[in-house]
Write a protein that holds these residues in place. Sequence first.
Motif, PDB file in Angstrom:
ATOM      1  N   PHE A  30      19.162  47.524 -29.229  1.00 36.24           N
ATOM      2  CA  PHE A  30      18.022  48.425 -29.378  1.00 36.24           C
ATOM      3  C   PHE A  30      18.322  49.367 -30.525  1.00 36.24           C
ATOM      4  CE2 PHE A  30      15.755  52.415 -28.503  1.00 36.24           C
ATOM      5  CZ  PHE A  30      14.455  51.930 -28.417  1.00 36.24           C
ATOM      6  N   VAL A  31      17.423  49.406 -31.498  1.00 36.52           N
ATOM      7  CA  VAL A  31      17.557  50.266 -32.664  1.00 36.52           C
ATOM      8  C   VAL A  31      16.534  51.390 -32.503  1.00 36.52           C
ATOM      9  CG1 VAL A  31      17.386  50.359 -35.167  1.00 36.52           C
ATOM     10  CG2 VAL A  31      18.260  48.300 -34.069  1.00 36.52           C
ATOM     11  N   PRO A  32      16.968  52.637 -32.333  1.00 33.82           N
ATOM     12  CA  PRO A  32      16.027  53.722 -32.050  1.00 33.82           C
ATOM     13  C   PRO A  32      15.300  54.259 -33.282  1.00 33.82           C
ATOM     14  CG  PRO A  32      18.245  54.588 -32.036  1.00 33.82           C
ATOM     15  CD  PRO A  32      18.360  53.096 -32.263  1.00 33.82           C
ATOM     16  N   TYR A  33      15.018  53.385 -34.219  1.00 28.62           N
ATOM     17  CA  TYR A  33      14.312  53.745 -35.449  1.00 28.62           C
ATOM     18  C   TYR A  33      13.086  52.844 -35.569  1.00 28.62           C
ATOM     19  CZ  TYR A  33      18.953  55.634 -36.287  1.00 28.62           C
ATOM     20  OH  TYR A  33      20.135  56.293 -36.167  1.00 28.62           O
ATOM     21  N   PRO A  34      11.926  53.297 -35.074  1.00 24.60           N
ATOM     22  CA  PRO A  34      10.768  52.404 -35.043  1.00 24.60           C
ATOM     23  C   PRO A  34      10.258  51.983 -36.413  1.00 24.60           C
ATOM     24  CG  PRO A  34      10.158  54.607 -34.290  1.00 24.60           C
ATOM     25  CD  PRO A  34      11.637  54.602 -34.487  1.00 24.60           C
ATOM     26  N   TYR A  35      10.572  52.736 -37.454  1.00 20.12           N
ATOM     27  CA  TYR A  35      10.043  52.422 -38.780  1.00 20.12           C
ATOM     28  C   TYR A  35      11.089  51.881 -39.742  1.00 20.12           C
ATOM     29  CZ  TYR A  35       6.271  55.115 -36.781  1.00 20.12           C
ATOM     30  OH  TYR A  35       5.289  55.562 -35.947  1.00 20.12           O
ATOM     31  N   ALA A  36      12.308  51.659 -39.281  1.00 17.44           N
ATOM     32  CA  ALA A  36      13.354  51.112 -40.145  1.00 17.44           C
ATOM     33  C   ALA A  36      13.011  49.666 -40.504  1.00 17.44           C
ATOM     34  CB  ALA A  36      14.710  51.165 -39.450  1.00 17.44           C
ATOM     35  N   ILE A  37      13.300  49.308 -41.734  1.00 18.50           N
ATOM     36  CA  ILE A  37      13.102  47.926 -42.158  1.00 18.50           C
ATOM     37  C   ILE A  37      14.341  47.139 -41.761  1.00 18.50           C
ATOM     38  CG2 ILE A  37      12.846  46.392 -44.142  1.00 18.50           C
ATOM     39  CD1 ILE A  37      11.298  48.714 -45.472  1.00 18.50           C
ATOM     40  N   ILE A  38      14.125  46.103 -40.968  1.00 11.99           N
ATOM     41  CA  ILE A  38      15.226  45.245 -40.522  1.00 11.99           C
ATOM     42  C   ILE A  38      14.976  43.861 -41.107  1.00 11.99           C
ATOM     43  CG2 ILE A  38      16.416  44.213 -38.559  1.00 11.99           C
ATOM     44  CD1 ILE A  38      15.587  46.666 -36.916  1.00 11.99           C
ATOM     45  N   ASP A  39      15.762  43.481 -42.097  1.00  8.59           N
ATOM     46  CA  ASP A  39      15.626  42.175 -42.750  1.00  8.59           C
ATOM     47  C   ASP A  39      16.769  41.292 -42.271  1.00  8.59           C
ATOM     48  OD1 ASP A  39      15.141  39.996 -44.344  1.00  8.59           O
ATOM     49  OD2 ASP A  39      15.124  41.121 -46.232  1.00  8.59           O
ATOM     50  N   LEU A  40      16.494  40.505 -41.259  1.00  9.86           N
ATOM     51  CA  LEU A  40      17.526  39.673 -40.652  1.00  9.86           C
ATOM     52  C   LEU A  40      17.967  38.531 -41.578  1.00  9.86           C
ATOM     53  CD1 LEU A  40      16.059  39.550 -37.047  1.00  9.86           C
ATOM     54  CD2 LEU A  40      18.056  40.842 -37.826  1.00  9.86           C
ATOM     55  N   GLU A  41      17.078  38.087 -42.448  1.00 10.77           N
ATOM     56  CA  GLU A  41      17.411  36.965 -43.331  1.00 10.77           C
ATOM     57  C   GLU A  41      18.559  37.295 -44.283  1.00 10.77           C
ATOM     58  OE1 GLU A  41      14.011  35.272 -45.268  1.00 10.77           O
ATOM     59  OE2 GLU A  41      12.851  35.288 -43.407  1.00 10.77           O
ATOM     60  N   VAL A  42      18.621  38.515 -44.781  1.00  9.98           N
ATOM     61  CA  VAL A  42      19.677  38.853 -45.742  1.00  9.98           C
ATOM     62  C   VAL A  42      21.048  38.964 -45.078  1.00  9.98           C
ATOM     63  CG1 VAL A  42      18.072  40.013 -47.307  1.00  9.98           C
ATOM     64  CG2 VAL A  42      19.339  41.356 -45.634  1.00  9.98           C
ATOM     65  N   MET A  43      21.085  39.063 -43.756  1.00 17.32           N
ATOM     66  CA  MET A  43      22.376  39.166 -43.057  1.00 17.32           C
ATOM     67  C   MET A  43      23.037  37.811 -42.849  1.00 17.32           C
ATOM     68  SD  MET A  43      21.764  42.140 -40.289  1.00 17.32           S
ATOM     69  CE  MET A  43      21.159  43.736 -40.791  1.00 17.32           C
ATOM     70  N   GLU A  44      22.304  36.738 -43.136  1.00 19.51           N
ATOM     71  CA  GLU A  44      22.838  35.375 -43.033  1.00 19.51           C
ATOM     72  C   GLU A  44      23.498  35.122 -41.673  1.00 19.51           C
ATOM     73  OE1 GLU A  44      25.293  34.927 -46.518  1.00 19.51           O
ATOM     74  OE2 GLU A  44      23.533  34.646 -47.795  1.00 19.51           O
ATOM     75  N   LEU A  45      22.735  35.332 -40.624  1.00 20.38           N
ATOM     76  CA  LEU A  45      23.230  35.112 -39.271  1.00 20.38           C
ATOM     77  C   LEU A  45      23.210  33.617 -38.951  1.00 20.38           C
ATOM     78  CD1 LEU A  45      21.300  38.094 -37.683  1.00 20.38           C
ATOM     79  CD2 LEU A  45      23.695  38.043 -38.394  1.00 20.38           C
ATOM     80  N   ALA A  46      24.110  33.178 -38.094  1.00 20.68           N
ATOM     81  CA  ALA A  46      24.276  31.753 -37.823  1.00 20.68           C
ATOM     82  C   ALA A  46      23.259  31.200 -36.821  1.00 20.68           C
ATOM     83  CB  ALA A  46      25.692  31.489 -37.311  1.00 20.68           C
ATOM     84  N   GLY A  47      22.891  31.998 -35.841  1.00 21.02           N
ATOM     85  CA  GLY A  47      22.014  31.505 -34.777  1.00 21.02           C
ATOM     86  C   GLY A  47      20.597  32.025 -34.900  1.00 21.02           C
ATOM     87  N   LYS A  48      19.826  31.762 -33.874  1.00 22.35           N
ATOM     88  CA  LYS A  48      18.438  32.202 -33.821  1.00 22.35           C
ATOM     89  C   LYS A  48      18.376  33.695 -33.487  1.00 22.35           C
ATOM     90  CE  LYS A  48      17.089  27.724 -31.984  1.00 22.35           C
ATOM     91  NZ  LYS A  48      16.613  27.035 -30.770  1.00 22.35           N
ATOM     92  N   THR A  49      17.361  34.360 -34.042  1.00 21.89           N
ATOM     93  CA  THR A  49      17.160  35.784 -33.773  1.00 21.89           C
ATOM     94  C   THR A  49      15.669  36.049 -33.603  1.00 21.89           C
ATOM     95  OG1 THR A  49      16.940  36.336 -36.116  1.00 21.89           O
ATOM     96  CG2 THR A  49      19.145  36.491 -35.171  1.00 21.89           C
ATOM     97  N   THR A  50      15.347  37.135 -32.921  1.00 27.52           N
ATOM     98  CA  THR A  50      13.973  37.606 -32.836  1.00 27.52           C
ATOM     99  C   THR A  50      13.963  39.122 -32.961  1.00 27.52           C
ATOM    100  OG1 THR A  50      14.122  37.507 -30.418  1.00 27.52           O
ATOM    101  CG2 THR A  50      12.965  35.707 -31.504  1.00 27.52           C
ATOM    102  N   LEU A  51      12.868  39.633 -33.496  1.00 27.55           N
ATOM    103  CA  LEU A  51      12.707  41.060 -33.723  1.00 27.55           C
ATOM    104  C   LEU A  51      11.431  41.519 -33.028  1.00 27.55           C
ATOM    105  CD1 LEU A  51      13.526  43.677 -35.251  1.00 27.55           C
ATOM    106  CD2 LEU A  51      12.154  42.836 -37.165  1.00 27.55           C
TER     107      LEU A  51
END
Length: 84
Positions: A30-51
């Motif tokens: 849980f990220v307590p910043y409702p307006y923060a931009i979270i770009d999961l693609e640039v983190m190059e994660l290995a598995g599936k993610t949802t936001l």
Amino acid sequence: MATQTIQTDLYKLYPSPRNTHKDVFEHQVFVPYPYAIIDLEVMELAGKTTLFAACRLSDMKMGQLVSFELAADQAKFERLFTPD
């Protein structure tokens, strides 16, 4: 078309239209910043993610919930994410 909400024991979730998966995975941050931009693609994660935009039910705090298929991806996200 209205976005469907998802209610869990801890959160009321509003899925991002950019999600390619609709699941809420086991590993969550849980990220307590409702307006923060979270770009999961640039983190190059290995598995599936949802936001999700999220409301934490215990205190009605708004923020975002990121869920991960893999625990290693959760750890990498926690290490790399800094709110803008």
